[in-house]
Enzyme design. Structure first.
Site, PDB file in Angstrom:
ATOM      1  CG  ASP A 195      -1.866  -1.188   1.251  1.00 26.39           C
ATOM      2  OD1 ASP A 195      -2.323  -1.604   0.161  1.00 26.39           O
ATOM      3  OD2 ASP A 195      -2.105  -1.737   2.347  1.00 26.39           O
ATOM      4  NE  ARG A 196       3.350   5.134  -3.905  1.00 24.23           N
ATOM      5  CZ  ARG A 196       3.745   6.165  -3.182  1.00 24.23           C
ATOM      6  NH1 ARG A 196       2.988   6.662  -2.229  1.00 24.23           N
ATOM      7  NH2 ARG A 196       4.934   6.710  -3.388  1.00 24.23           N
ATOM      8  CG  LEU A 197       1.427   2.882   4.174  1.00 21.41           C
ATOM      9  CD1 LEU A 197       0.595   2.419   5.354  1.00 21.41           C
ATOM     10  CD2 LEU A 197       1.619   4.402   4.240  1.00 21.41           C
ATOM     11  CG  HIS A 198       7.328   2.132  -0.224  1.00 22.66           C
ATOM     12  ND1 HIS A 198       6.756   0.934  -0.586  1.00 22.66           N
ATOM     13  CD2 HIS A 198       7.022   3.020  -1.217  1.00 22.66           C
ATOM     14  CE1 HIS A 198       6.139   1.073  -1.757  1.00 22.66           C
ATOM     15  NE2 HIS A 198       6.271   2.331  -2.143  1.00 22.66           N
TER      16      HIS A 198
END
Length: 217
Positions: A195-198
């Protein structure tokens, strides 16, 4: 438009291979880089020491290319090149650079930014001695980044260099060739997450003290 271009907006990869927590981070940037580099080698990532080197000229016009890292330690990250090349002209003019290790197969990348310096002649000689003879001769033959008329001109230059050093057991280091070291001010470790919460953990230097910061993705 090609089918690939039409499909590009929907091309996605779920980054769920691993996580990066402050508690698991090594004590220094170079120890963490060594850890990830060893894991990339063990995973048989293609060209694990390849890094994208970014420079800019005196007017601020940027340029990037892939080079091979040939070593790193607490002093910085080292690569070798022709000192008359475009990249070397940029580095001599601005004294700064950035480099990224793109370990995409592991959903990781490492970015290094800092000032640059030439490595010592002893370090250059040590690495030069480990290069294959063909690579040594090629370094003599190529006026890197300059316009050439055709491929034949390069091959002719190489043939001339082969004759020049035919009786030499060891090919000497060209005076126009050597190493650069990026002395990091910032080193960021990026681990892809869902979810792009790198995870982005950054070592940042202030004077002689390093701090670790988490960045929003």
């Amino acid at each position: 438009m090609s089918e690939a271009n039409v499909a590009m907006p929907s091309m996605r990869v779920s980054y769920d291979a691993a996580a990066l927590h402050e508690s698991s981070l090594a004590g220094t940037w170079h120890e963490q880089l060594q850890r990830w580099f060893d894991e990339a080698v063990a995973a048989e990532v293609a060209e694990p020491n390849a890094m994208v080197l970014a420079t800019s000229d005196a007017e601020g016009f940027p340029s990037s290319r892939t080079v091979l890292c040939k070593g790193f330690d607490e002093r910085g990250v080292v690569f070798f090149t022709n000192y008359t090349s475009a990249k070397s002209h940029d580095l001599a003019a601005t004294r700064v650079a950035a480099a990224t290790f793109p370990w995409l197969a592991m959903q990781r990348q490492v970015n290094v930014r800092g000032t640059v310096e030439k490595v010592s002649s002893a370090e250059t000689a040590e690495y030069w001695g480990a290069r294959p003879r063909g690579s040594q001769l090629g370094a003599w033959a190529s006026a890197q980044s300059r316009v050439v008329t055709n491929r034949e001109a390069l091959e002719s230059a190489l043939s001339g260099i082969e004759r020049r050093f035919a009786d030499n057991e060891r090919v000497p280091v060209p005076p126009h060739w050597g190493g650069w070291r990026i002395r990091p001010e910032v080193v960021e470790f990026w681990q892809g997450r869902p979810d792009r919460l790198h995870d982005r953990l950054r070592f940042r230097r202030a004077d002689e003290t390093w701090t670790v910061e988490r960045l929003a993705p």
